[in-house]
Scaffold this motif. Sequence first.
Motif, PDB file in Angstrom:
ATOM      1  N   ARG A 118      13.141  53.709  39.374  1.00 34.12           N
ATOM      2  CA  ARG A 118      11.911  53.707  40.175  1.00 34.12           C
ATOM      3  C   ARG A 118      10.739  54.323  39.425  1.00 34.12           C
ATOM      4  O   ARG A 118       9.616  53.822  39.487  1.00 34.12           O
ATOM      5  CB  ARG A 118      12.121  54.454  41.495  1.00 34.12           C
ATOM      6  CG  ARG A 118      12.787  53.621  42.525  1.00 34.12           C
ATOM      7  CD  ARG A 118      11.859  52.518  42.858  1.00 34.12           C
ATOM      8  NE  ARG A 118      12.435  51.620  43.827  1.00 34.12           N
ATOM      9  CZ  ARG A 118      11.812  50.581  44.306  1.00 34.12           C
ATOM     10  NH1 ARG A 118      10.599  50.283  43.900  1.00 34.12           N
ATOM     11  NH2 ARG A 118      12.377  49.792  45.165  1.00 34.12           N
ATOM     12  N   MET A 119      10.986  55.403  38.722  1.00 31.86           N
ATOM     13  CA  MET A 119       9.908  56.071  37.988  1.00 31.86           C
ATOM     14  C   MET A 119       9.427  55.233  36.808  1.00 31.86           C
ATOM     15  O   MET A 119       8.268  55.318  36.413  1.00 31.86           O
ATOM     16  CB  MET A 119      10.352  57.455  37.505  1.00 31.86           C
ATOM     17  CG  MET A 119      10.596  58.424  38.636  1.00 31.86           C
ATOM     18  SD  MET A 119       9.205  58.588  39.803  1.00 31.86           S
ATOM     19  CE  MET A 119       7.943  59.246  38.747  1.00 31.86           C
ATOM     20  N   ASN A 120      10.319  54.438  36.238  1.00 30.88           N
ATOM     21  CA  ASN A 120       9.958  53.621  35.080  1.00 30.88           C
ATOM     22  C   ASN A 120       9.573  52.190  35.445  1.00 30.88           C
ATOM     23  O   ASN A 120       9.158  51.426  34.571  1.00 30.88           O
ATOM     24  CB  ASN A 120      11.106  53.621  34.065  1.00 30.88           C
ATOM     25  CG  ASN A 120      11.223  54.966  33.397  1.00 30.88           C
ATOM     26  OD1 ASN A 120      10.318  55.397  32.703  1.00 30.88           O
ATOM     27  ND2 ASN A 120      12.321  55.661  33.643  1.00 30.88           N
ATOM     28  N   ALA A 121       9.668  51.829  36.701  1.00 26.67           N
ATOM     29  CA  ALA A 121       9.336  50.470  37.132  1.00 26.67           C
ATOM     30  C   ALA A 121       7.904  50.076  36.794  1.00 26.67           C
ATOM     31  O   ALA A 121       7.673  48.948  36.325  1.00 26.67           O
ATOM     32  CB  ALA A 121       9.613  50.298  38.629  1.00 26.67           C
ATOM     33  N   PRO A 122       6.908  50.950  36.980  1.00 25.95           N
ATOM     34  CA  PRO A 122       5.538  50.551  36.622  1.00 25.95           C
ATOM     35  C   PRO A 122       5.390  50.210  35.131  1.00 25.95           C
ATOM     36  O   PRO A 122       4.686  49.265  34.780  1.00 25.95           O
ATOM     37  CB  PRO A 122       4.698  51.777  36.990  1.00 25.95           C
ATOM     38  CG  PRO A 122       5.479  52.473  38.052  1.00 25.95           C
ATOM     39  CD  PRO A 122       6.922  52.254  37.662  1.00 25.95           C
ATOM     40  N   LEU A 178      15.773  44.154  38.097  1.00 23.14           N
ATOM     41  CA  LEU A 178      16.540  45.389  37.945  1.00 23.14           C
ATOM     42  C   LEU A 178      16.226  46.354  39.080  1.00 23.14           C
ATOM     43  O   LEU A 178      17.128  47.004  39.613  1.00 23.14           O
ATOM     44  CB  LEU A 178      16.230  46.050  36.598  1.00 23.14           C
ATOM     45  CG  LEU A 178      16.875  47.408  36.350  1.00 23.14           C
ATOM     46  CD1 LEU A 178      18.393  47.273  36.306  1.00 23.14           C
ATOM     47  CD2 LEU A 178      16.354  48.011  35.061  1.00 23.14           C
ATOM     48  N   VAL A 179      14.976  46.430  39.467  1.00 24.38           N
ATOM     49  CA  VAL A 179      14.583  47.335  40.551  1.00 24.38           C
ATOM     50  C   VAL A 179      15.262  46.910  41.848  1.00 24.38           C
ATOM     51  O   VAL A 179      15.828  47.752  42.559  1.00 24.38           O
ATOM     52  CB  VAL A 179      13.051  47.374  40.706  1.00 24.38           C
ATOM     53  CG1 VAL A 179      12.647  48.226  41.896  1.00 24.38           C
ATOM     54  CG2 VAL A 179      12.404  47.882  39.420  1.00 24.38           C
ATOM     55  N   ALA A 180      15.258  45.637  42.154  1.00 27.39           N
ATOM     56  CA  ALA A 180      15.918  45.147  43.371  1.00 27.39           C
ATOM     57  C   ALA A 180      17.417  45.384  43.300  1.00 27.39           C
ATOM     58  O   ALA A 180      18.044  45.761  44.294  1.00 27.39           O
ATOM     59  CB  ALA A 180      15.621  43.668  43.573  1.00 27.39           C
TER      60      ALA A 180
END
Length: 85
Positions: free
Chosen positions: A42-46, A57-59
């Motif tokens: 989540r922290m690296n998603a942006p 990957l986030v999903a």
Amino acid sequence: VLRMLTVLDALDDRWNARLASDMAMAAILAMAAARSAWWNVRMNAPVLRDAGGDMTLVAFVDSDLDQCDRVGRQVESRAHAMVGA
């Protein structure tokens, strides 16, 4: 992590009262590992999004965390029932 929790859950026919606390702790630690991975993604998603990366990957991590929590709580609940807590 989900695979490990699934194995713990499947071993319920081999449990005894002395093993219940070990199984519960394994489930709790596995759920913590899943949550840690979720936070990391989540922290690296942006950054991933900005680089044009694959956001599936986030999903996947969201879904995996939900499944880990469900199975982990099931294992922990079984341990509680076994020791009468």
